[in-house]
Design a protein around this motif. Structure first.
Motif: not given
Length: 158
Positions: A10-22, A76-81
């Motif tokens: 795990y590196v980081g994550h972003i959660k967004i709603n239906e309108e594309g807002k963070i 969206c989850i960002i991971v180290d390969n």
């Protein structure tokens, strides 16, 4: 959301709603640029899905040389390969609702049958074994369904 941070790589994550807002962001330098990339990929992916005869895409993964991202259900989850466990990552996104409902119904049914079979005189006409075996088998099957609701099988079936 603390379970996300326990994922391997795990590196980081972003959660967004239906309108594309963070809604939530963690360990991401430029979340707005990443949201723009996600929106663009969703738009293109949905266009390609419609060309192929599907209604929409449920999610996508983008693989980079050092880091990768996965997106599904607004997260969206960002991971180290090098450190990522892809099996664990994809099963994080999904619960198979059919398995959960089936498991819960069977467990409740088995508890009711245990109650009626052992504590009331409803099933006195039966020998003692069916009063115990049938609810035990239903309980085991229900627990197996609950365990399978979040497994490698659940994300492959969706």
């Amino acid at each position: 959301m603390d379970n996300i941070k326990k994922l391997k790589g795990y590196v980081g994550h972003i959660k967004i709603n239906e309108e594309g807002k963070i809604e939530e962001s963690s360990n991401i330098d430029y979340p707005s640029k990443l949201v723009d990339i996600i929106k663009f990929n969703l738009k293109k992916g949905n266009e390609e899905a419609k060309e192929l005869g599907f209604n929409k895409i449920n999610g996508f993964a983008m693989f980079g040389s050092g880091k990768s991202l996965t997106f599904m259900k607004g997260l969206c989850i960002i991971v180290d390969n090098e450190k990522a466990d892809w099996q664990d990552l994809f099963t994080y996104y999904t619960y198979n609702k059919t398995f959960i409902i089936t498991g819960v119904v069977l467990v409740i049914l088995s508890i009711l049958l245990f109650y009626y079979g052992l504590l009331t005189s409803v099933f006195d006409f039966m020998a003692p074994e069916p009063r115990i075996y049938i609810p035990t088998i239903l309980l085991l099957i229900g627990v197996i369904f609950l365990a399978l609701s979040k497994s490698t099988f659940s994300y492959r079936l969706e």
